[in-house]
Design a protein around this motif. Structure first.
Motif, PDB file in Angstrom:
ATOM      1  N   GLN A 161       0.831  -1.205   0.000  1.00 36.36           N
ATOM      2  CA  GLN A 161       0.000   0.000   0.000  1.00 36.36           C
ATOM      3  C   GLN A 161       0.863   1.252   0.000  1.00 36.36           C
ATOM      4  N   ARG A 162       2.025   1.207   0.644  1.00 38.64           N
ATOM      5  CA  ARG A 162       2.963   2.325   0.569  1.00 38.64           C
ATOM      6  C   ARG A 162       3.397   2.565  -0.876  1.00 38.64           C
ATOM      7  N   VAL A 163       3.658   1.466  -1.574  1.00 39.63           N
ATOM      8  CA  VAL A 163       4.046   1.580  -2.984  1.00 39.63           C
ATOM      9  C   VAL A 163       2.897   2.159  -3.797  1.00 39.63           C
ATOM     10  N   GLY A 164       1.671   1.742  -3.470  1.00 35.23           N
ATOM     11  CA  GLY A 164       0.510   2.296  -4.170  1.00 35.23           C
ATOM     12  C   GLY A 164       0.408   3.798  -3.999  1.00 35.23           C
ATOM     13  N   VAL A 165       0.719   4.275  -2.791  1.00 36.64           N
ATOM     14  CA  VAL A 165       0.659   5.713  -2.527  1.00 36.64           C
ATOM     15  C   VAL A 165       1.730   6.453  -3.321  1.00 36.64           C
ATOM     16  N   ILE A 166       2.979   5.956  -3.283  1.00 36.82           N
ATOM     17  CA  ILE A 166       4.041   6.698  -3.971  1.00 36.82           C
ATOM     18  C   ILE A 166       3.936   6.566  -5.484  1.00 36.82           C
ATOM     19  N   ARG A 167       3.304   5.472  -5.974  1.00 37.45           N
ATOM     20  CA  ARG A 167       3.069   5.387  -7.421  1.00 37.45           C
ATOM     21  C   ARG A 167       2.171   6.540  -7.879  1.00 37.45           C
ATOM     22  N   ALA A 168       1.204   6.887  -7.019  1.00 37.08           N
ATOM     23  CA  ALA A 168       0.324   8.006  -7.359  1.00 37.08           C
ATOM     24  C   ALA A 168       1.061   9.339  -7.328  1.00 37.08           C
ATOM     25  N   LEU A 169       2.211   9.388  -6.634  1.00 32.50           N
ATOM     26  CA  LEU A 169       2.978  10.628  -6.535  1.00 32.50           C
ATOM     27  C   LEU A 169       4.068  10.746  -7.601  1.00 32.50           C
ATOM     28  N   ALA A 170       4.362   9.644  -8.288  1.00 34.21           N
ATOM     29  CA  ALA A 170       5.568   9.569  -9.120  1.00 34.21           C
ATOM     30  C   ALA A 170       5.624  10.640 -10.203  1.00 34.21           C
ATOM     31  N   ALA A 171       4.502  10.935 -10.843  1.00 35.95           N
ATOM     32  CA  ALA A 171       4.496  11.939 -11.916  1.00 35.95           C
ATOM     33  C   ALA A 171       4.229  13.347 -11.384  1.00 35.95           C
ATOM     34  N   GLU A 172       4.300  13.490 -10.064  1.00 40.19           N
ATOM     35  CA  GLU A 172       4.094  14.764  -9.383  1.00 40.19           C
ATOM     36  C   GLU A 172       2.782  15.438  -9.780  1.00 40.19           C
ATOM     37  N   PRO A 173       1.664  14.714  -9.655  1.00 39.22           N
ATOM     38  CA  PRO A 173       0.373  15.306 -10.009  1.00 39.22           C
ATOM     39  C   PRO A 173      -0.055  16.315  -8.940  1.00 39.22           C
ATOM     40  N   PRO A 174      -0.781  17.338  -9.330  1.00 40.74           N
ATOM     41  CA  PRO A 174      -1.249  18.302  -8.332  1.00 40.74           C
ATOM     42  C   PRO A 174      -2.380  17.753  -7.465  1.00 40.74           C
ATOM     43  N   ILE A 175      -3.094  16.732  -7.985  1.00 38.38           N
ATOM     44  CA  ILE A 175      -4.249  16.164  -7.281  1.00 38.38           C
ATOM     45  C   ILE A 175      -4.052  14.667  -7.110  1.00 38.38           C
ATOM     46  N   ILE A 176      -4.410  14.156  -5.926  1.00 42.60           N
ATOM     47  CA  ILE A 176      -4.362  12.710  -5.670  1.00 42.60           C
ATOM     48  C   ILE A 176      -5.716  12.282  -5.110  1.00 42.60           C
ATOM     49  N   LEU A 177      -6.287  11.257  -5.699  1.00 46.10           N
ATOM     50  CA  LEU A 177      -7.540  10.676  -5.220  1.00 46.10           C
ATOM     51  C   LEU A 177      -7.230   9.376  -4.486  1.00 46.10           C
ATOM     52  N   MET A 178      -7.822   9.209  -3.303  1.00 47.30           N
ATOM     53  CA  MET A 178      -7.551   8.015  -2.500  1.00 47.30           C
ATOM     54  C   MET A 178      -8.880   7.410  -2.059  1.00 47.30           C
ATOM     55  N   ASP A 179      -9.199   6.236  -2.617  1.00 47.89           N
ATOM     56  CA  ASP A 179     -10.498   5.597  -2.383  1.00 47.89           C
ATOM     57  C   ASP A 179     -10.353   4.472  -1.360  1.00 47.89           C
ATOM     58  N   GLU A 180     -10.637   4.797  -0.097  1.00 50.37           N
ATOM     59  CA  GLU A 180     -10.512   3.837   1.016  1.00 50.37           C
ATOM     60  C   GLU A 180      -9.204   3.045   0.921  1.00 50.37           C
ATOM     61  N   PRO A 181      -8.068   3.727   0.804  1.00 52.12           N
ATOM     62  CA  PRO A 181      -6.822   3.029   0.478  1.00 52.12           C
ATOM     63  C   PRO A 181      -6.297   2.113   1.578  1.00 52.12           C
ATOM     64  N   PHE A 182      -6.695   2.357   2.837  1.00 52.39           N
ATOM     65  CA  PHE A 182      -6.124   1.588   3.934  1.00 52.39           C
ATOM     66  C   PHE A 182      -7.110   0.596   4.556  1.00 52.39           C
ATOM     67  N   SER A 183      -8.310   0.482   3.991  1.00 50.59           N
ATOM     68  CA  SER A 183      -9.370  -0.283   4.655  1.00 50.59           C
ATOM     69  C   SER A 183      -9.115  -1.785   4.675  1.00 50.59           C
ATOM     70  N   ALA A 184      -8.262  -2.304   3.771  1.00 54.69           N
ATOM     71  CA  ALA A 184      -8.001  -3.748   3.745  1.00 54.69           C
ATOM     72  C   ALA A 184      -6.867  -4.155   4.686  1.00 54.69           C
ATOM     73  N   LEU A 185      -6.273  -3.168   5.365  1.00 53.90           N
ATOM     74  CA  LEU A 185      -5.113  -3.447   6.202  1.00 53.90           C
ATOM     75  C   LEU A 185      -5.509  -3.723   7.647  1.00 53.90           C
ATOM     76  N   ASP A 186      -4.613  -4.389   8.371  1.00 51.94           N
ATOM     77  CA  ASP A 186      -4.844  -4.605   9.802  1.00 51.94           C
ATOM     78  C   ASP A 186      -4.729  -3.265  10.522  1.00 51.94           C
ATOM     79  N   PRO A 187      -5.300  -3.147  11.742  1.00 50.60           N
ATOM     80  CA  PRO A 187      -5.343  -1.849  12.433  1.00 50.60           C
ATOM     81  C   PRO A 187      -3.976  -1.195  12.627  1.00 50.60           C
TER      82      PRO A 187
END
Length: 376
Positions: free
Chosen positions: A143-169
């Motif tokens: 999931q960390r990789v998923g987050v930084i993949r969204a940052l790689a092209a330096e977009p001004p906007i990032i959308l995050m759709d329940e990105p952490f809900s499948a993880l343990d607490p």
């Protein structure tokens, strides 16, 4: 930065997902959409990158109507993180992170360095993880990789759709902390969808409550906790969180039994009493338990060799006090402003009924604020 103007969405089966919503998201804001299943929060978010098109109304980014933009180009300039990560299993971590910059034909030497920098930013050593495959990583690492993949092209906007809900607490909380830290560094405009109240309160600059395709309340976490718009918002927040954020307890709930003595007691007796009760001052009372003043340890120590003195001679009779019907917030303010360790509590007759100490304040606050953690 992002603006919705009177947006409606009705699907082909007649279901109205959005009903006349208008709002704006500021540049650099972490904006959270929250509400029960089917409330329209994910539909709203997907309209920003045109995965869902509105039936009516306008959506603008930097004052440009996105319906006139090429949807493919639009999406390449908006980062997107989803619940199930979506890393390509046949690609290495480095290749996954570099995917969008490569599609945008960015300079390879620049984006490869960017990949390494991003991996380091989220605690993944690029020398170790760049050449690994997704299956070789834990869920939290993926999931960390998923987050930084969204940052790689330096977009001004990032959308995050329940990105952490499948993880343990534990992993979920770690990634929430990571997101807050990252946002302080990168200051992107982030639109984050969740159904968990604790998550929204922790990460959001502003929270947008939705229900049945409508916006019920849009405000800062603090203002929503203090002033929920209606019973539905209150119930979604949860009674424990509202109690924790709401009115402070009464003075009587915080005060404890004081250590008292009479004004004619000698200084040696006073020292012995303070040692026994482990306090740094004694509250002096007269007939009928009327409060007369406070004798402080330092003053007693300074005059200890003057055997003819009593507590009446050294007590402070203008020591700050509070009435038991005053709000606790005033007691906290008095303790802070006067830098005292305790505050006598009096009734309207001037009788001593208790004392608020710094320790009693901490005990009550720890009990009160330590319980607002129940998930919605």
């Amino acid at each position: 930065m992002i603006r919705f103007e009177k947006v409606f969405k009705t699907f082909s089966d007649g279901f109205q997902a959005l009903d006349d919503i208008s709002f704006h998201i500021d540049e650099g804001e972490l904006f959270v959409l929250i509400g029960p299943s089917g409330c329209g929060k994910t539909t709203t978010m997907k309209m920003i990158n045109r995965l869902v098109e509105p039936t009516q109304g306008k959506i603008l980014i930097d004052d440009k109507d996105i319906s006139k933009e090429n949807p493919v180009e639009l999406r390449r300039n908006i980062g997107y993180v989803i619940q199930h990560i979506g890393l390509l299993p046949h690609m290495t971590i480095g290749e996954n992170v570099a995917l969008v910059p490569k599609l945008k034909k960015m300079n390879a030497s620049i984006y490869q360095k960017r990949v390494d920098d991003l991996l380091s930013m989220v605690g993944l050593d690029p020398d170790i993880y760049r050449h690994r495959y997704p299956s070789e990583l834990s869920g939290g690492q993926q999931q960390r990789v998923g987050v930084i993949r969204a940052l790689a092209a330096e977009p001004p906007i990032i959308l995050m759709d329940e990105p952490f809900s499948a993880l343990d607490p534990i992993s979920r909380e770690q990634l929430q902390d990571e997101l807050i830290r990252l946002q302080q560094e990168i200051k992107k405009t982030i639109v984050f969808v969740t159904h968990v109240m604790d998550e929204a309160l922790k990460i959001a600059d502003r929270i947008c409550f939705m229900k049945d395709g409508k916006i019920l309340q849009l405000d800062t976490p603090d203002h929503i906790l203090r002033h929920p718009a209606n019973d539905f918002v209150s119930s979604f927040i949860g009674e424990d969180r509202l109690n924790a954020a709401g009115i402070l307890p009464d003075v009587e709930e915080v005060m404890v039994k004081p250590v008292t003595t009479g004004p004619n007691r000698g200084l040696a007796e006073a020292i012995k009493s303070m040692h026994k009760h482990k306090v740094d001052s004694l509250l002096i009372t007269g007939p009928g338990n009327i409060y007369l003043g406070t004798a402080k340890a330092w003053d007693i120590q300074q005059h200890y060799l003057e055997e003819n003195l009593t507590l009446q001679d050294i007590m402070v009779n203008n020591f700050p006090v509070i009435q038991r019907d005053q709000p606790l917030s005033e007691a906290i303010e008095i303790i802070s402003e006067n830098n005292v360790s305790n505050l006598p509590v009096l009734n309207t007759k001037g009788e001593l009924v208790g004392v608020i100490t710094r320790a009693s304040l901490v005990d009550v606050m720890a009990h009160k604020y330590g319980n607002g953690t129940i998930d919605s």
